[in-house]
Enzyme design. Structure first.
Site, PDB file in Angstrom:
ATOM      1  N   THR A  69       2.817 -14.483 -12.345  1.00  0.00           N
ATOM      2  CA  THR A  69       3.250 -15.638 -13.134  1.00  0.00           C
ATOM      3  C   THR A  69       4.410 -16.437 -12.545  1.00  0.00           C
ATOM      4  O   THR A  69       5.139 -17.109 -13.269  1.00  0.00           O
ATOM      5  CB  THR A  69       3.618 -15.191 -14.560  1.00  0.00           C
ATOM      6  OG1 THR A  69       4.724 -14.275 -14.503  1.00  0.00           O
ATOM      7  CG2 THR A  69       2.440 -14.540 -15.258  1.00  0.00           C
ATOM      8  N   GLU A  70       4.582 -16.396 -11.219  1.00  0.00           N
ATOM      9  CA  GLU A  70       5.616 -17.246 -10.640  1.00  0.00           C
ATOM     10  C   GLU A  70       5.452 -18.705 -11.079  1.00  0.00           C
ATOM     11  O   GLU A  70       6.430 -19.393 -11.368  1.00  0.00           O
ATOM     12  CB  GLU A  70       5.573 -17.177  -9.108  1.00  0.00           C
ATOM     13  CG  GLU A  70       6.039 -15.868  -8.516  1.00  0.00           C
ATOM     14  CD  GLU A  70       4.912 -14.878  -8.291  1.00  0.00           C
ATOM     15  OE1 GLU A  70       5.042 -14.005  -7.440  1.00  0.00           O
ATOM     16  OE2 GLU A  70       3.877 -14.998  -8.980  1.00  0.00           O
TER      17      GLU A  70
ATOM     18  N   TRP B 247      -4.729  -3.926  -3.061  1.00  0.00           N
ATOM     19  CA  TRP B 247      -4.617  -5.365  -3.272  1.00  0.00           C
ATOM     20  C   TRP B 247      -4.695  -6.163  -1.973  1.00  0.00           C
ATOM     21  O   TRP B 247      -5.109  -7.322  -1.975  1.00  0.00           O
ATOM     22  CB  TRP B 247      -3.318  -5.689  -4.012  1.00  0.00           C
ATOM     23  CG  TRP B 247      -2.062  -5.623  -3.190  1.00  0.00           C
ATOM     24  CD1 TRP B 247      -1.326  -4.517  -2.902  1.00  0.00           C
ATOM     25  CD2 TRP B 247      -1.382  -6.719  -2.568  1.00  0.00           C
ATOM     26  NE1 TRP B 247      -0.231  -4.841  -2.126  1.00  0.00           N
ATOM     27  CE2 TRP B 247      -0.235  -6.200  -1.921  1.00  0.00           C
ATOM     28  CE3 TRP B 247      -1.626  -8.088  -2.491  1.00  0.00           C
ATOM     29  CZ2 TRP B 247       0.654  -6.993  -1.189  1.00  0.00           C
ATOM     30  CZ3 TRP B 247      -0.736  -8.888  -1.776  1.00  0.00           C
ATOM     31  CH2 TRP B 247       0.385  -8.346  -1.140  1.00  0.00           C
TER      32      TRP B 247
ATOM     33  N   GLU C  68       5.712  -4.233  -0.925  1.00  0.00           N
ATOM     34  CA  GLU C  68       6.640  -5.234  -0.398  1.00  0.00           C
ATOM     35  C   GLU C  68       8.092  -4.761  -0.474  1.00  0.00           C
ATOM     36  O   GLU C  68       8.947  -5.395  -1.075  1.00  0.00           O
ATOM     37  CB  GLU C  68       6.460  -6.559  -1.150  1.00  0.00           C
ATOM     38  CG  GLU C  68       5.062  -7.132  -0.981  1.00  0.00           C
ATOM     39  CD  GLU C  68       4.823  -8.405  -1.774  1.00  0.00           C
ATOM     40  OE1 GLU C  68       3.994  -9.225  -1.339  1.00  0.00           O
ATOM     41  OE2 GLU C  68       5.458  -8.587  -2.820  1.00  0.00           O
TER      42      GLU C  68
ATOM     43  N   ARG D 273       8.221 -12.314 -13.878  1.00  0.00           N
ATOM     44  CA  ARG D 273       8.537 -13.645 -13.348  1.00  0.00           C
ATOM     45  C   ARG D 273       8.750 -14.641 -14.479  1.00  0.00           C
ATOM     46  O   ARG D 273       9.656 -15.465 -14.442  1.00  0.00           O
ATOM     47  CB  ARG D 273       7.422 -14.101 -12.425  1.00  0.00           C
ATOM     48  CG  ARG D 273       7.550 -13.632 -10.980  1.00  0.00           C
ATOM     49  CD  ARG D 273       7.842 -12.140 -10.827  1.00  0.00           C
ATOM     50  NE  ARG D 273       7.910 -11.711  -9.449  1.00  0.00           N
ATOM     51  CZ  ARG D 273       6.878 -11.237  -8.777  1.00  0.00           C
ATOM     52  NH1 ARG D 273       5.686 -11.112  -9.362  1.00  0.00           N
ATOM     53  NH2 ARG D 273       7.028 -10.867  -7.526  1.00  0.00           N
TER      54      ARG D 273
ATOM     55  N   HIS E  17      11.349  -4.845  -4.843  1.00  0.00           N
ATOM     56  CA  HIS E  17      11.351  -5.732  -6.015  1.00  0.00           C
ATOM     57  C   HIS E  17      12.351  -5.235  -7.057  1.00  0.00           C
ATOM     58  O   HIS E  17      12.039  -5.159  -8.248  1.00  0.00           O
ATOM     59  CB  HIS E  17       9.942  -5.838  -6.603  1.00  0.00           C
ATOM     60  CG  HIS E  17       8.992  -6.626  -5.744  1.00  0.00           C
ATOM     61  ND1 HIS E  17       9.048  -8.000  -5.645  1.00  0.00           N
ATOM     62  CD2 HIS E  17       7.980  -6.233  -4.938  1.00  0.00           C
ATOM     63  CE1 HIS E  17       8.098  -8.420  -4.816  1.00  0.00           C
ATOM     64  NE2 HIS E  17       7.446  -7.365  -4.364  1.00  0.00           N
TER      65      HIS E  17
ATOM     66  N   ASP F 168      10.730  -6.666 -12.031  1.00  0.00           N
ATOM     67  CA  ASP F 168      10.658  -7.258 -10.699  1.00  0.00           C
ATOM     68  C   ASP F 168      12.018  -7.846 -10.357  1.00  0.00           C
ATOM     69  O   ASP F 168      12.963  -7.755 -11.156  1.00  0.00           O
ATOM     70  CB  ASP F 168       9.565  -8.330 -10.618  1.00  0.00           C
ATOM     71  CG  ASP F 168       8.852  -8.310  -9.273  1.00  0.00           C
ATOM     72  OD1 ASP F 168       9.507  -8.611  -8.256  1.00  0.00           O
ATOM     73  OD2 ASP F 168       7.650  -7.981  -9.224  1.00  0.00           O
TER      74      ASP F 168
ATOM     75  N   ASP G   6      -4.165 -15.904 -10.280  1.00  0.00           N
ATOM     76  CA  ASP G   6      -3.163 -16.962 -10.155  1.00  0.00           C
ATOM     77  C   ASP G   6      -3.490 -17.913  -9.018  1.00  0.00           C
ATOM     78  O   ASP G   6      -2.784 -18.903  -8.809  1.00  0.00           O
ATOM     79  CB  ASP G   6      -1.767 -16.365  -9.954  1.00  0.00           C
ATOM     80  CG  ASP G   6      -1.684 -15.411  -8.768  1.00  0.00           C
ATOM     81  OD1 ASP G   6      -2.688 -14.738  -8.462  1.00  0.00           O
ATOM     82  OD2 ASP G   6      -0.611 -15.328  -8.148  1.00  0.00           O
TER      83      ASP G   6
END
Length: 504
Positions: free
Chosen positions: A482-483, A403, A337, A168, A274, A197, A430
Protein backbone atom coordinates in the site's frame (compact mmCIF):
# COMPACT_ATOMS: atom_id res chain seq x y z
CA UNK A 1 -6.86 -32.77 -6.46
CA UNK A 2 -8.00 -32.17 -10.03
CA UNK A 3 -5.26 -30.82 -12.24
CA UNK A 4 -7.53 -28.32 -13.91
CA UNK A 5 -8.45 -26.81 -10.60
CA UNK A 6 -5.84 -24.12 -10.71
CA UNK A 7 -7.14 -21.32 -12.79
CA UNK A 8 -10.45 -19.72 -12.11
CA UNK A 9 -11.20 -22.45 -9.67
CA UNK A 10 -11.01 -22.92 -6.08
CA UNK A 11 -13.15 -25.43 -4.37
CA UNK A 12 -15.82 -27.78 -5.03
CA UNK A 13 -18.61 -29.18 -3.02
CA UNK A 14 -20.95 -32.02 -3.58
CA UNK A 15 -24.68 -32.27 -3.93
CA UNK A 16 -27.12 -34.36 -5.87
CA UNK A 17 -30.54 -33.66 -7.31
CA UNK A 18 -33.22 -36.12 -6.30
CA UNK A 19 -34.35 -38.21 -9.23
CA UNK A 20 -37.70 -36.44 -9.49
CA UNK A 21 -35.89 -33.10 -10.04
CA UNK A 22 -33.53 -34.26 -12.77
CA UNK A 23 -35.12 -32.59 -15.72
CA UNK A 24 -33.23 -31.76 -18.90
CA UNK A 25 -29.74 -30.45 -18.27
CA UNK A 26 -28.92 -26.98 -19.62
CA UNK A 27 -25.63 -25.03 -19.96
CA UNK A 28 -24.34 -23.72 -16.63
CA UNK A 29 -22.00 -21.11 -18.09
CA UNK A 30 -24.39 -18.19 -17.48
CA UNK A 31 -24.73 -18.70 -13.71
CA UNK A 32 -21.89 -16.27 -12.99
CA UNK A 33 -20.27 -18.30 -10.23
CA UNK A 34 -16.87 -17.00 -9.09
CA UNK A 35 -14.69 -18.89 -8.51
CA UNK A 36 -16.04 -21.59 -10.77
CA UNK A 37 -16.86 -24.72 -8.73
CA UNK A 38 -15.34 -28.04 -9.60
CA UNK A 39 -18.59 -29.41 -11.06
CA UNK A 40 -21.71 -27.45 -11.94
CA UNK A 41 -24.84 -28.85 -13.53
CA UNK A 42 -27.89 -26.74 -14.23
CA UNK A 43 -31.36 -27.98 -15.09
CA UNK A 44 -34.52 -26.54 -16.53
CA UNK A 45 -36.67 -24.93 -13.91
CA UNK A 46 -36.29 -22.60 -10.94
CA UNK A 47 -37.28 -22.57 -7.31
CA UNK A 48 -39.33 -19.46 -6.47
CA UNK A 49 -38.52 -18.07 -3.06
CA UNK A 50 -41.55 -17.70 -0.80
CA UNK A 51 -42.03 -14.56 1.27
CA UNK A 52 -41.19 -16.55 4.40
CA UNK A 53 -38.08 -18.71 4.34
CA UNK A 54 -37.21 -21.41 6.87
CA UNK A 55 -33.56 -22.41 7.34
CA UNK A 56 -32.81 -25.70 9.10
CA UNK A 57 -29.72 -25.54 11.35
CA UNK A 58 -28.78 -27.55 14.45
CA UNK A 59 -25.04 -27.47 15.14
CA UNK A 60 -23.08 -24.29 16.00
CA UNK A 61 -21.53 -24.25 12.51
CA UNK A 62 -24.92 -24.70 10.87
CA UNK A 63 -26.37 -21.89 12.96
CA UNK A 64 -23.41 -19.65 12.16
CA UNK A 65 -23.89 -20.15 8.42
CA UNK A 66 -27.65 -19.81 8.77
CA UNK A 67 -27.07 -16.37 10.24
CA UNK A 68 -25.27 -15.22 7.09
CA UNK A 69 -28.03 -16.59 4.88
CA UNK A 70 -30.68 -14.97 7.06
CA UNK A 71 -29.02 -11.57 6.69
CA UNK A 72 -28.82 -11.98 2.92
CA UNK A 73 -32.42 -13.11 2.55
CA UNK A 74 -33.46 -10.14 4.69
CA UNK A 75 -31.78 -7.82 2.17
CA UNK A 76 -33.99 -9.46 -0.46
CA UNK A 77 -37.05 -8.59 1.61
CA UNK A 78 -37.72 -12.08 2.94
CA UNK A 79 -38.79 -13.04 6.44
CA UNK A 80 -36.50 -15.76 7.77
CA UNK A 81 -36.89 -18.31 10.56
CA UNK A 82 -34.11 -20.62 11.74
CA UNK A 83 -35.21 -24.00 13.09
CA UNK A 84 -33.61 -27.37 13.88
CA UNK A 85 -36.45 -29.17 12.05
CA UNK A 86 -35.27 -30.01 8.52
CA UNK A 87 -38.75 -31.17 7.46
CA UNK A 88 -39.96 -27.55 7.55
CA UNK A 89 -37.00 -26.02 5.77
CA UNK A 90 -36.80 -24.03 2.57
CA UNK A 91 -33.00 -24.12 2.97
CA UNK A 92 -31.50 -27.16 4.65
CA UNK A 93 -27.99 -27.03 6.15
CA UNK A 94 -26.30 -30.27 7.14
CA UNK A 95 -22.80 -31.19 8.33
CA UNK A 96 -21.39 -34.69 8.01
CA UNK A 97 -23.57 -35.71 5.09
CA UNK A 98 -20.87 -36.12 2.44
CA UNK A 99 -18.02 -38.58 2.12
CA UNK A 100 -15.25 -36.06 1.40
CA UNK A 101 -12.77 -35.66 4.25
CA UNK A 102 -11.90 -32.18 3.07
CA UNK A 103 -13.40 -29.76 5.63
CA UNK A 104 -13.95 -27.20 2.86
CA UNK A 105 -15.89 -29.52 0.55
CA UNK A 106 -19.62 -29.03 0.04
CA UNK A 107 -22.60 -30.06 -2.07
CA UNK A 108 -25.33 -27.67 -3.14
CA UNK A 109 -28.64 -28.79 -4.62
CA UNK A 110 -31.52 -26.58 -5.66
CA UNK A 111 -34.73 -28.23 -6.85
CA UNK A 112 -38.49 -27.80 -6.49
CA UNK A 113 -38.25 -28.44 -2.73
CA UNK A 114 -35.75 -25.66 -2.07
CA UNK A 115 -32.01 -25.54 -1.46
CA UNK A 116 -29.86 -28.06 0.37
CA UNK A 117 -26.23 -27.53 1.40
CA UNK A 118 -24.29 -30.43 2.87
CA UNK A 119 -20.66 -30.49 3.96
CA UNK A 120 -18.16 -32.37 6.07
CA UNK A 121 -17.43 -29.33 8.28
CA UNK A 122 -18.43 -25.74 8.91
CA UNK A 123 -16.06 -24.23 6.34
CA UNK A 124 -17.62 -26.26 3.54
CA UNK A 125 -21.08 -25.31 4.67
CA UNK A 126 -20.08 -21.64 4.62
CA UNK A 127 -18.67 -21.90 1.09
CA UNK A 128 -21.82 -23.61 -0.09
CA UNK A 129 -23.79 -20.67 1.31
CA UNK A 130 -21.54 -18.25 -0.55
CA UNK A 131 -22.27 -20.11 -3.79
CA UNK A 132 -25.99 -20.07 -3.05
CA UNK A 133 -25.87 -16.31 -2.49
CA UNK A 134 -24.21 -15.87 -5.87
CA UNK A 135 -27.24 -17.54 -7.45
CA UNK A 136 -29.46 -14.88 -5.87
CA UNK A 137 -29.88 -11.24 -6.95
CA UNK A 138 -28.00 -8.55 -5.01
CA UNK A 139 -31.13 -6.58 -4.09
CA UNK A 140 -34.83 -7.14 -3.44
CA UNK A 141 -36.94 -8.02 -6.47
CA UNK A 142 -40.35 -9.44 -7.19
CA UNK A 143 -40.53 -13.17 -7.93
CA UNK A 144 -36.99 -14.15 -6.95
CA UNK A 145 -36.15 -17.60 -8.26
CA UNK A 146 -33.07 -19.81 -7.93
CA UNK A 147 -32.10 -22.01 -10.89
CA UNK A 148 -32.12 -25.75 -10.36
CA UNK A 149 -28.50 -26.81 -9.91
CA UNK A 150 -26.29 -29.57 -8.63
CA UNK A 151 -22.88 -28.30 -7.56
CA UNK A 152 -19.94 -30.33 -6.31
CA UNK A 153 -16.99 -28.34 -5.06
CA UNK A 154 -13.83 -28.55 -3.00
CA UNK A 155 -10.63 -26.48 -2.99
CA UNK A 156 -7.62 -27.13 -5.15
CA UNK A 157 -5.29 -25.72 -2.49
CA UNK A 158 -5.17 -25.60 1.29
CA UNK A 159 -3.75 -22.07 1.37
CA UNK A 160 -5.76 -19.51 -0.56
CA UNK A 161 -4.40 -16.26 0.74
CA UNK A 162 -4.48 -12.53 0.38
CA UNK A 163 -2.20 -10.02 2.10
CA UNK A 164 -3.08 -6.47 3.12
CA UNK A 165 -0.24 -4.12 4.03
CA UNK A 166 -1.44 -1.76 6.77
CA UNK A 167 2.07 -0.56 7.67
CA UNK A 168 2.61 1.77 4.69
CA UNK A 169 -0.92 3.13 5.08
CA UNK A 170 -3.11 2.42 8.06
CA UNK A 171 -6.66 1.17 7.49
CA UNK A 172 -9.37 1.30 10.18
CA UNK A 173 -10.94 -1.81 11.68
CA UNK A 174 -14.20 -1.26 9.77
CA UNK A 175 -12.38 -1.50 6.45
CA UNK A 176 -10.33 -4.51 7.55
CA UNK A 177 -13.59 -6.29 8.31
CA UNK A 178 -15.01 -5.29 4.94
CA UNK A 179 -11.82 -6.59 3.34
CA UNK A 180 -12.30 -9.91 5.13
CA UNK A 181 -15.92 -10.04 3.90
CA UNK A 182 -14.63 -9.70 0.34
CA UNK A 183 -12.14 -12.53 0.84
CA UNK A 184 -14.83 -14.77 2.32
CA UNK A 185 -17.19 -14.13 -0.59
CA UNK A 186 -14.62 -15.63 -2.95
CA UNK A 187 -13.64 -18.53 -0.68
CA UNK A 188 -10.22 -17.20 0.31
CA UNK A 189 -9.31 -18.78 3.62
CA UNK A 190 -6.14 -16.95 4.72
CA UNK A 191 -5.74 -13.26 5.52
CA UNK A 192 -2.09 -12.26 5.82
CA UNK A 193 -1.98 -9.07 7.92
CA UNK A 194 1.25 -7.13 7.29
CA UNK A 195 1.38 -5.23 10.57
CA UNK A 196 4.89 -3.76 10.77
CA UNK A 197 7.41 -2.10 8.47
CA UNK A 198 9.80 0.84 8.23
CA UNK A 199 6.90 3.25 7.76
CA UNK A 200 4.75 2.16 10.68
CA UNK A 201 4.09 -0.29 13.52
CA UNK A 202 0.42 -1.21 13.83
CA UNK A 203 -0.04 -3.58 16.78
CA UNK A 204 -0.23 -2.66 20.44
CA UNK A 205 2.53 -4.27 22.52
CA UNK A 206 1.97 -3.50 26.17
CA UNK A 207 5.56 -4.16 27.21
CA UNK A 208 6.80 -1.62 24.66
CA UNK A 209 4.45 1.37 24.72
CA UNK A 210 6.73 3.51 22.54
CA UNK A 211 5.87 1.27 19.59
CA UNK A 212 2.40 2.81 19.53
CA UNK A 213 3.47 6.23 20.83
CA UNK A 214 6.30 6.72 18.31
CA UNK A 215 6.67 3.85 15.81
CA UNK A 216 3.01 3.87 14.77
CA UNK A 217 3.35 7.39 13.33
CA UNK A 218 5.45 9.14 10.71
CA UNK A 219 5.80 12.86 10.15
CA UNK A 220 4.74 12.84 6.48
CA UNK A 221 4.60 10.71 3.35
CA UNK A 222 6.30 10.85 -0.02
CA UNK A 223 4.33 12.42 -2.85
CA UNK A 224 4.56 11.01 -6.37
CA UNK A 225 6.26 8.02 -7.95
CA UNK A 226 9.49 7.34 -6.09
CA UNK A 227 11.02 5.35 -8.93
CA UNK A 228 10.89 8.44 -11.17
CA UNK A 229 12.82 10.57 -8.66
CA UNK A 230 16.53 10.68 -9.52
CA UNK A 231 17.89 13.45 -7.28
CA UNK A 232 17.27 14.44 -3.63
CA UNK A 233 15.49 17.61 -4.74
CA UNK A 234 12.98 15.44 -6.60
CA UNK A 235 11.60 14.08 -3.35
CA UNK A 236 8.52 15.94 -2.23
CA UNK A 237 6.44 15.24 0.89
CA UNK A 238 2.87 16.03 1.84
CA UNK A 239 3.70 17.41 5.29
CA UNK A 240 0.77 15.46 6.79
CA UNK A 241 1.44 13.17 9.77
CA UNK A 242 0.17 9.64 9.18
CA UNK A 243 -0.33 6.71 11.49
CA UNK A 244 -2.48 4.54 13.66
CA UNK A 245 -2.47 1.16 15.35
CA UNK A 246 -4.76 -1.63 16.46
CA UNK A 247 -5.25 -2.29 20.14
CA UNK A 248 -5.06 -5.89 21.25
CA UNK A 249 -8.79 -5.82 21.88
CA UNK A 250 -9.40 -4.63 18.32
CA UNK A 251 -7.23 -7.43 16.99
CA UNK A 252 -9.16 -10.00 19.02
CA UNK A 253 -12.37 -8.59 17.56
CA UNK A 254 -11.06 -8.82 13.98
CA UNK A 255 -9.77 -12.37 14.54
CA UNK A 256 -13.16 -13.46 15.88
CA UNK A 257 -14.86 -11.77 12.92
CA UNK A 258 -12.62 -13.70 10.52
CA UNK A 259 -13.17 -17.00 12.35
CA UNK A 260 -16.91 -16.75 11.78
CA UNK A 261 -16.08 -16.55 8.08
CA UNK A 262 -13.64 -19.50 8.31
CA UNK A 263 -10.66 -17.30 7.57
CA UNK A 264 -7.34 -17.71 9.39
CA UNK A 265 -5.34 -14.55 10.03
CA UNK A 266 -1.56 -14.78 9.73
CA UNK A 267 0.21 -11.84 11.41
CA UNK A 268 3.48 -10.53 10.02
CA UNK A 269 6.05 -8.98 12.35
CA UNK A 270 9.01 -7.94 10.17
CA UNK A 271 12.54 -8.89 11.27
CA UNK A 272 15.41 -8.19 11.01
CA UNK A 273 14.88 -5.84 8.04
CA UNK A 274 12.14 -3.28 7.50
CA UNK A 275 12.62 -2.29 11.13
CA UNK A 276 13.33 1.45 11.07
CA UNK A 277 10.04 2.16 12.87
CA UNK A 278 11.29 -0.01 15.75
CA UNK A 279 14.57 1.89 15.86
CA UNK A 280 12.70 5.19 16.01
CA UNK A 281 11.35 4.10 19.41
CA UNK A 282 14.18 1.85 20.59
CA UNK A 283 17.43 3.02 18.91
CA UNK A 284 19.48 0.87 21.28
CA UNK A 285 18.53 -2.13 19.11
CA UNK A 286 20.53 -0.74 16.16
CA UNK A 287 24.13 -1.56 15.24
CA UNK A 288 24.78 2.11 14.47
CA UNK A 289 23.91 4.95 16.86
CA UNK A 290 20.75 6.92 16.04
CA UNK A 291 18.63 8.92 16.24
CA UNK A 292 16.08 7.36 13.92
CA UNK A 293 12.59 8.33 12.84
CA UNK A 294 9.78 6.30 11.33
CA UNK A 295 10.63 6.22 7.65
CA UNK A 296 8.87 8.59 5.23
CA UNK A 297 10.39 7.11 2.07
CA UNK A 298 9.31 3.80 0.58
CA UNK A 299 11.77 1.13 -0.49
CA UNK A 300 14.60 -0.53 1.44
CA UNK A 301 16.63 0.95 4.29
CA UNK A 302 20.17 -0.07 5.22
CA UNK A 303 19.25 0.50 8.85
CA UNK A 304 18.03 -2.72 10.45
CA UNK A 305 18.04 -4.10 13.97
CA UNK A 306 21.31 -5.57 15.22
CA UNK A 307 21.22 -9.29 16.14
CA UNK A 308 22.06 -8.59 19.77
CA UNK A 309 20.70 -10.34 22.82
CA UNK A 310 18.66 -7.20 23.50
CA UNK A 311 17.07 -7.54 20.05
CA UNK A 312 16.21 -11.19 20.62
CA UNK A 313 14.65 -10.31 23.95
CA UNK A 314 12.65 -7.56 22.25
CA UNK A 315 11.23 -9.84 19.56
CA UNK A 316 10.54 -12.67 21.97
CA UNK A 317 8.62 -10.27 24.20
CA UNK A 318 6.72 -8.90 21.21
CA UNK A 319 5.86 -12.37 19.94
CA UNK A 320 4.82 -13.46 23.43
CA UNK A 321 2.05 -10.85 23.16
CA UNK A 322 1.28 -11.40 19.47
CA UNK A 323 0.99 -15.20 19.51
CA UNK A 324 -2.02 -15.41 21.87
CA UNK A 325 -3.93 -12.95 19.68
CA UNK A 326 -3.82 -15.20 16.61
CA UNK A 327 -4.97 -18.81 17.05
CA UNK A 328 -3.78 -19.85 13.57
CA UNK A 329 -0.85 -22.13 12.89
CA UNK A 330 1.59 -19.63 11.35
CA UNK A 331 3.45 -16.47 12.30
CA UNK A 332 5.15 -14.57 9.47
CA UNK A 333 8.52 -13.01 10.30
CA UNK A 334 9.14 -11.28 6.97
CA UNK A 335 12.88 -11.80 6.54
CA UNK A 336 13.00 -10.03 3.18
CA UNK A 337 15.08 -7.11 1.97
CA UNK A 338 17.47 -6.96 4.92
CA UNK A 339 20.69 -5.22 3.76
CA UNK A 340 23.70 -6.36 5.75
CA UNK A 341 25.84 -3.19 5.50
CA UNK A 342 25.38 -2.34 9.18
CA UNK A 343 26.04 -5.94 10.19
CA UNK A 344 29.28 -6.08 8.20
CA UNK A 345 30.51 -3.00 10.07
CA UNK A 346 29.47 -4.31 13.48
CA UNK A 347 31.97 -5.75 15.96
CA UNK A 348 29.06 -7.50 17.67
CA UNK A 349 28.15 -9.30 14.43
CA UNK A 350 31.77 -10.20 13.78
CA UNK A 351 31.87 -11.73 17.24
CA UNK A 352 28.72 -13.74 16.53
CA UNK A 353 30.19 -15.05 13.28
CA UNK A 354 33.35 -16.18 15.06
CA UNK A 355 31.51 -17.76 17.99
CA UNK A 356 28.92 -19.54 15.82
CA UNK A 357 31.40 -20.38 13.02
CA UNK A 358 29.35 -18.57 10.40
CA UNK A 359 30.93 -17.86 7.01
CA UNK A 360 29.05 -14.68 6.09
CA UNK A 361 26.39 -12.25 7.26
CA UNK A 362 23.66 -14.09 5.33
CA UNK A 363 24.29 -17.04 7.62
CA UNK A 364 23.92 -14.65 10.54
CA UNK A 365 20.36 -13.99 9.39
CA UNK A 366 19.82 -17.74 9.15
CA UNK A 367 21.09 -18.09 12.72
CA UNK A 368 18.81 -15.21 13.75
CA UNK A 369 15.78 -16.84 12.08
CA UNK A 370 16.51 -20.21 13.66
CA UNK A 371 16.51 -18.70 17.13
CA UNK A 372 13.20 -16.99 16.47
CA UNK A 373 11.80 -20.22 15.02
CA UNK A 374 12.71 -22.19 18.14
CA UNK A 375 10.85 -19.62 20.20
CA UNK A 376 7.78 -19.87 17.96
CA UNK A 377 7.84 -23.65 17.97
CA UNK A 378 7.86 -23.60 21.77
CA UNK A 379 4.69 -21.48 21.52
CA UNK A 380 3.08 -24.01 19.17
CA UNK A 381 3.52 -21.90 16.02
CA UNK A 382 5.21 -22.42 12.66
CA UNK A 383 7.53 -19.85 11.14
CA UNK A 384 6.80 -18.59 7.65
CA UNK A 385 8.92 -16.01 5.83
CA UNK A 386 9.60 -14.50 2.43
CA UNK A 387 11.98 -16.48 0.22
CA UNK A 388 15.08 -14.49 1.30
CA UNK A 389 15.19 -16.58 4.47
CA UNK A 390 16.50 -19.43 2.31
CA UNK A 391 19.77 -17.57 1.78
CA UNK A 392 20.95 -18.00 5.35
CA UNK A 393 19.68 -21.55 5.69
CA UNK A 394 16.37 -22.73 7.11
CA UNK A 395 15.17 -25.66 9.15
CA UNK A 396 12.95 -28.40 7.64
CA UNK A 397 10.03 -26.96 9.64
CA UNK A 398 10.13 -23.47 8.09
CA UNK A 399 7.59 -22.43 5.45
CA UNK A 400 8.59 -20.32 2.46
CA UNK A 401 6.47 -17.67 0.77
CA UNK A 402 8.04 -17.33 -2.68
CA UNK A 403 7.67 -13.77 -4.01
CA UNK A 404 10.76 -13.25 -6.20
CA UNK A 405 9.36 -15.55 -8.83
CA UNK A 406 9.07 -19.29 -8.17
CA UNK A 407 12.75 -20.09 -7.71
CA UNK A 408 12.72 -19.93 -3.92
CA UNK A 409 9.55 -21.97 -3.73
CA UNK A 410 10.93 -24.64 -6.03
CA UNK A 411 14.15 -24.88 -4.01
CA UNK A 412 12.22 -25.13 -0.75
CA UNK A 413 9.83 -27.78 -2.06
CA UNK A 414 12.77 -29.86 -3.27
CA UNK A 415 14.06 -29.81 0.30
CA UNK A 416 10.68 -30.84 1.66
CA UNK A 417 9.66 -27.47 3.09
CA UNK A 418 6.11 -26.16 2.83
CA UNK A 419 5.66 -23.44 0.19
CA UNK A 420 3.14 -20.73 -0.60
CA UNK A 421 3.59 -19.43 -4.13
CA UNK A 422 3.21 -15.64 -4.28
CA UNK A 423 5.28 -14.41 -7.26
CA UNK A 424 5.25 -10.66 -7.80
CA UNK A 425 5.12 -11.30 -11.54
CA UNK A 426 1.58 -12.71 -11.26
CA UNK A 427 0.12 -11.96 -7.83
CA UNK A 428 1.17 -8.47 -6.71
CA UNK A 429 -2.12 -6.65 -7.00
CA UNK A 430 -0.53 -3.24 -6.40
CA UNK A 431 0.83 -3.43 -9.94
CA UNK A 432 -0.94 -1.65 -12.77
CA UNK A 433 -3.46 -3.04 -15.22
CA UNK A 434 -2.32 -0.61 -17.93
CA UNK A 435 0.87 -1.30 -19.95
CA UNK A 436 1.97 2.36 -19.80
CA UNK A 437 3.68 3.14 -16.45
CA UNK A 438 1.87 5.84 -14.52
CA UNK A 439 -0.85 6.05 -17.10
CA UNK A 440 -3.13 9.10 -16.94
CA UNK A 441 -6.11 6.76 -17.12
CA UNK A 442 -5.19 5.05 -13.85
CA UNK A 443 -4.35 6.42 -10.40
CA UNK A 444 -0.73 6.49 -9.27
CA UNK A 445 0.66 3.07 -8.40
CA UNK A 446 3.98 1.46 -7.70
CA UNK A 447 4.51 0.40 -11.32
CA UNK A 448 4.71 -2.90 -13.11
CA UNK A 449 2.15 -4.30 -15.51
CA UNK A 450 -0.18 -7.06 -14.39
CA UNK A 451 -3.06 -7.70 -16.79
CA UNK A 452 -5.92 -9.83 -15.56
CA UNK A 453 -5.06 -12.54 -18.07
CA UNK A 454 -1.71 -13.03 -16.34
CA UNK A 455 -3.32 -13.33 -12.91
CA UNK A 456 -5.85 -15.74 -14.32
CA UNK A 457 -3.28 -17.96 -16.02
CA UNK A 458 -1.04 -18.63 -13.03
CA UNK A 459 -0.41 -22.25 -12.07
CA UNK A 460 1.49 -22.65 -8.78
CA UNK A 461 2.33 -26.29 -9.46
CA UNK A 462 5.59 -25.76 -11.30
CA UNK A 463 6.56 -28.24 -14.00
CA UNK A 464 10.08 -28.15 -12.51
CA UNK A 465 8.77 -30.08 -9.52
CA UNK A 466 7.79 -33.72 -9.49
CA UNK A 467 4.24 -34.77 -8.60
CA UNK A 468 5.60 -35.97 -5.26
CA UNK A 469 7.09 -32.50 -4.63
CA UNK A 470 3.82 -30.78 -5.52
CA UNK A 471 2.44 -31.89 -2.17
CA UNK A 472 4.66 -29.27 -0.50
CA UNK A 473 2.92 -26.45 -2.37
CA UNK A 474 0.28 -25.38 0.13
CA UNK A 475 -1.25 -22.95 -2.32
CA UNK A 476 -1.12 -19.37 -3.51
CA UNK A 477 -1.40 -15.84 -2.19
CA UNK A 478 -1.96 -12.47 -3.81
CA UNK A 479 -0.58 -9.38 -2.07
CA UNK A 480 -1.73 -5.78 -1.82
CA UNK A 481 1.16 -3.51 -0.81
CA UNK A 482 0.00 0.00 0.00
CA UNK A 483 2.79 2.50 -0.62
CA UNK A 484 0.53 4.09 -3.24
CA UNK A 485 -2.77 3.00 -1.74
CA UNK A 486 -3.68 5.59 0.90
CA UNK A 487 -7.43 4.98 1.13
CA UNK A 488 -9.97 2.13 1.19
CA UNK A 489 -11.43 3.17 -2.17
CA UNK A 490 -8.04 2.82 -3.85
CA UNK A 491 -7.50 -0.57 -2.19
CA UNK A 492 -10.78 -1.84 -3.63
CA UNK A 493 -9.91 -0.42 -7.06
CA UNK A 494 -6.69 -2.42 -7.08
CA UNK A 495 -8.21 -5.53 -5.51
CA UNK A 496 -11.02 -6.08 -8.00
CA UNK A 497 -11.55 -7.86 -10.29
CA UNK A 498 -8.19 -9.61 -9.81
CA UNK A 499 -9.36 -11.02 -6.48
CA UNK A 500 -11.87 -13.17 -8.36
CA UNK A 501 -9.33 -14.72 -10.66
CA UNK A 502 -6.14 -15.93 -9.06
CA UNK A 503 -5.85 -19.64 -8.30
CA UNK A 504 -7.81 -20.99 -5.37
Amino acid sequence: MKKKAYLFLIFSWISFLPARAQTQEIPASNLGLVPLPLEVKAYEGKFSLPAKIVIAAKTPDEQNVAGFLKDYFAVLGKVVTITPDASLATVNLKIGAITSKNPEAYQLTVNQSGASITASAGAGLFYGAQTLMQLLPPTAQENIAIPYVRIIDEPAFKWRGNMLDVARHFFPVAFVKKYIDNLAAYKINTFHWHLTDDQGWRVEIKKYPKLTQISAFRNESLVGAQQLMKKPEDFKYDGIPHGGFYTQEEIKDVVAYAQKRYITIVPEIEMPGHSVAILAAYPELACKPGPYQTRTLWGISEDIVCPSEETFQFFENVLAEVVPLFPGKYVHIGGDEAPKDRWRESDLVKGIMKKEKLKDVEQVQGWFNNRIEKFLLAKGKKLIGWDEILEGGISPKSTIMSWRGEKGGIEAARHGNEVVMSPASHLYLDHGQNPVPHSPVEPLMIGGYLPLEKVYSYNPLSSELTPAQHKYILGVQANLWTEYIPAPEKAEYMLFPALWLYPK
